[in-house]
Enzyme design. Sequence first.
Site, PDB file in Angstrom:
ATOM      1  N   ASP A  62       0.898  -1.140  -0.057  1.00  0.00           N
ATOM      2  CA  ASP A  62      -0.101  -0.097   0.126  1.00  0.00           C
ATOM      3  C   ASP A  62       0.971   1.073   0.065  1.00  0.00           C
ATOM      4  O   ASP A  62       1.911   1.159   0.446  1.00  0.00           O
ATOM      5  CB  ASP A  62      -0.894  -0.072   1.373  1.00  0.00           C
ATOM      6  N   ASP A  67     -10.703   2.073  -3.355  1.00  0.00           N
ATOM      7  CA  ASP A  67     -11.046   1.891  -2.112  1.00  0.00           C
ATOM      8  C   ASP A  67     -12.677   2.137  -2.169  1.00  0.00           C
ATOM      9  O   ASP A  67     -13.153   1.980  -1.213  1.00  0.00           O
ATOM     10  CB  ASP A  67     -10.490   3.144  -1.033  1.00  0.00           C
TER      11      ASP A  67
HETATM   12  C1  GLA Z   1      -5.631   1.959   1.939  1.00  0.00           C
HETATM   13  C2  GLA Z   1      -6.216   0.758   1.216  1.00  0.00           C
HETATM   14  C3  GLA Z   1      -7.500  -0.082   1.875  1.00  0.00           C
HETATM   15  C4  GLA Z   1      -6.539  -0.562   3.354  1.00  0.00           C
HETATM   16  C5  GLA Z   1      -6.359   0.487   4.132  1.00  0.00           C
HETATM   17  C6  GLA Z   1      -5.313   0.141   5.423  1.00  0.00           C
HETATM   18  O1  GLA Z   1      -6.662   2.956   1.874  1.00  0.00           O
HETATM   19  O2  GLA Z   1      -6.732   1.099  -0.037  1.00  0.00           O
HETATM   20  O3  GLA Z   1      -7.668  -1.296   1.338  1.00  0.00           O
HETATM   21  O4  GLA Z   1      -5.646  -1.440   3.001  1.00  0.00           O
HETATM   22  O5  GLA Z   1      -5.294   1.303   3.237  1.00  0.00           O
HETATM   23  O6  GLA Z   1      -5.056   1.353   6.095  1.00  0.00           O
END
Ligand code: GLA
Length: 731
Positions: free
Chosen positions: A478, A548
């Site tokens: 990430d 997301d």
């Molecule tokens: C990002 C990712 C999510 C999750 C969060 C965790 O927003 O896109 O899928 O993994 O971080 O903090």
Amino acid sequence: MITFDESTQVFHLHNQQISYLMSVEEGNLLAHLYFGKAVSHYAGERAYPRRDRGFSGNLPDSSERDYSKDTLLQEWSGNNTGDYRVPAVIIRDENGARQTDFRYQSYRIVAGKPDLENLPHSYVVDDSEAQTLIITLTDTALNCDLALSYTIFDNWAVIARDAKLINRGSHVLHIEKIASMQIDFPKQDFQVISLPGAHARERQVERQEVGHGVTQFESRRGTSSHHMNPFIALVHPDTTEFAGEAFGVQLVYSGNHQETLERDYIDQTRVLAGINEYDFDWKLSPKDVFQTPEALLVYSDQGLNGMSNTYHHLLRERVARGKYQYAKRPIVINNWEATFFDFDSSKIQEILNNAAPLGIEMFVLDDGWFGHRDDDNSSLGDWFEHAHKLQGGLKEVSRQIHDKNMRFGLWFEPEMISTDSDLYRAHPDYALQVPGRGKTLSRNQLVLDFSRKEVVDNIFHQMVKILDNVKVDYIKWDMNRHLTEVYSAALPADQQGEVSHRYTLGVYDLAERLIERYPDILFEGCSGGGGRFDAGMLYYFPQSWASDNTDAVARLKIQTGTSLAYPMSSMTAHVSVSPNQQTGRATSFEMRGDVAMSGVFGYELDLAKLTDAEKEIVKKQVAFYKEHRQLIQYGDFIRIKSAFKGNDFAWEFVSKDKSEALLFRFKLMSLAQPEFTLTKMAGLDPKIVYEDEKGHSYGGDELMSIGFYDVPLEAADWTSKVDYFAAKERA
Ligand code: GLA
């Protein structure tokens, strides 16, 4: 595939589908002649029409009044020598001059495709698949060579381009700008398609006229970004999904990028793409070489679907690498939207107990397993296990998962540092920062200075400690904020303009080291959803979290936009709860499944909270996906309807031999007295008789030419329908 005609000084790159033509013009300027549908013979009619034009000067020291760099279609434009359009390269000499004027020197043709050092790129498996033309231009005053590289593949409508600067002189030069590609198109009406967006609203298709002046698409955020994808397509007003010309330009790069169009005063259009010149200044000492990222140019005379299909094959087959390049990607259950940071061993056990009987194949433990991370305010940079959350630690979690015949995935955010972390306490200088100034927080975190090798090494060693000890099958990488205070404590003043590109090189370096050491781990890219969805990351990680935003209706647009440039095997999509946590919209379980199933499938919700009826739906969805996974992940994807104005989306997957196809249809708003809409399929074999799951038979030509009505979808908003067709016999 590549010829050079000495008498006409014309280069011709060609295969069955495309031709790319250039010529060496008077004054040794490299002129662009043509890029488009293949031609077998070129007689010379695209030679620059000579004409004296007011306010467009002539070549230095030449009195030839009807020849001007300002209107010549060029392959590589210089700065401050009579071409007033946007230049491809600006170099600052020791005396402060910022003039660049590269002239043709020589060429060579090599079999296959040379690798780009330390940068992601398309590649060949066998040298017979492609040929590369390397043209050397020289700026004699700067004593600097420019190697322009053009690769043509034998059976794709693709030209891969990059450029390399070599300082042959004794001056220290500074590159203020360098593109990866330039094409100057002759007059024609262009529109440009781009993919702007935002966090949780990535890659929204936008189409606009290319008017006079400069039109620019870019990211200044240190990553390719949610906000503007490094991809554009030039099309004509009459180009549709299925017909007309499209010229795609896509960068294989994950940092600051810039795609520039300039329609000049005689309606010619210049296209440039490369590293963003914003905040860029690269010191090129004597003998130094600077390599640009690669640009992938695609031509289609079969509309946008033709262009997308070429990108899908190219990225899947000659950019993505590793064990999972063609492998079936597992169905995931991710704990993030189910638990956020609030998980412990029993919650995980509960998810596993629910997931395994449903046929789900992999459990991904998301954010919160390390340092003392109980919310998003701490511990990034501390990649050791959280002391209290998991009984027996990650090893035990991994064992339990593997006992259930499932695979184990783990979340990392390698490029980040929290001020509340052991790493920050020990090495505050590891965070990007400008001396004497405040540090901008975003999600309460800072960005590590990945331009420094020791910083990348530190994170690598921490990750190795975990990965050498715990059996992990998948990593979600990430990246949850953008760069600010782009300055490195390790570089001198005259190299601070290099930090953001060096940062991207650091990310690639860590990714490469990890995939080399752990070839059995499947990596998924992610940056707050789809914030770094680009061909650069795809070279290391064959899939990426698309957004997301898991709302099925929002995803229709996000996934459609993504499909313009990227294959479905690279796009992960999960079913989450309804009403959706990002949009508040309620959609049916079926619709959520149908949208998510159109990519690399998974779930992101608390399975324990599902009703028995919902669990039955999950079971069916999982079984359906497993049965058709090969077709979805590796078949040809075709956009049938994209409801940017209307009310329907439809898309299709067809196998290579056309013996099977899946049609997905989605209706947005429910209407009283709805119109009867038709769907016609595409890409089938007209001579095959197909059978659907109810046993009805249809001719391939019938499905494509006559199609069928989209009734009867239930009277509700946001509905979907999936039909599977398999070849029964040949007509
Ligand atoms: C990002 C990712 C999510 C999750 C969060 C965790 O927003 O896109 O899928 O993994 O971080 O903090």
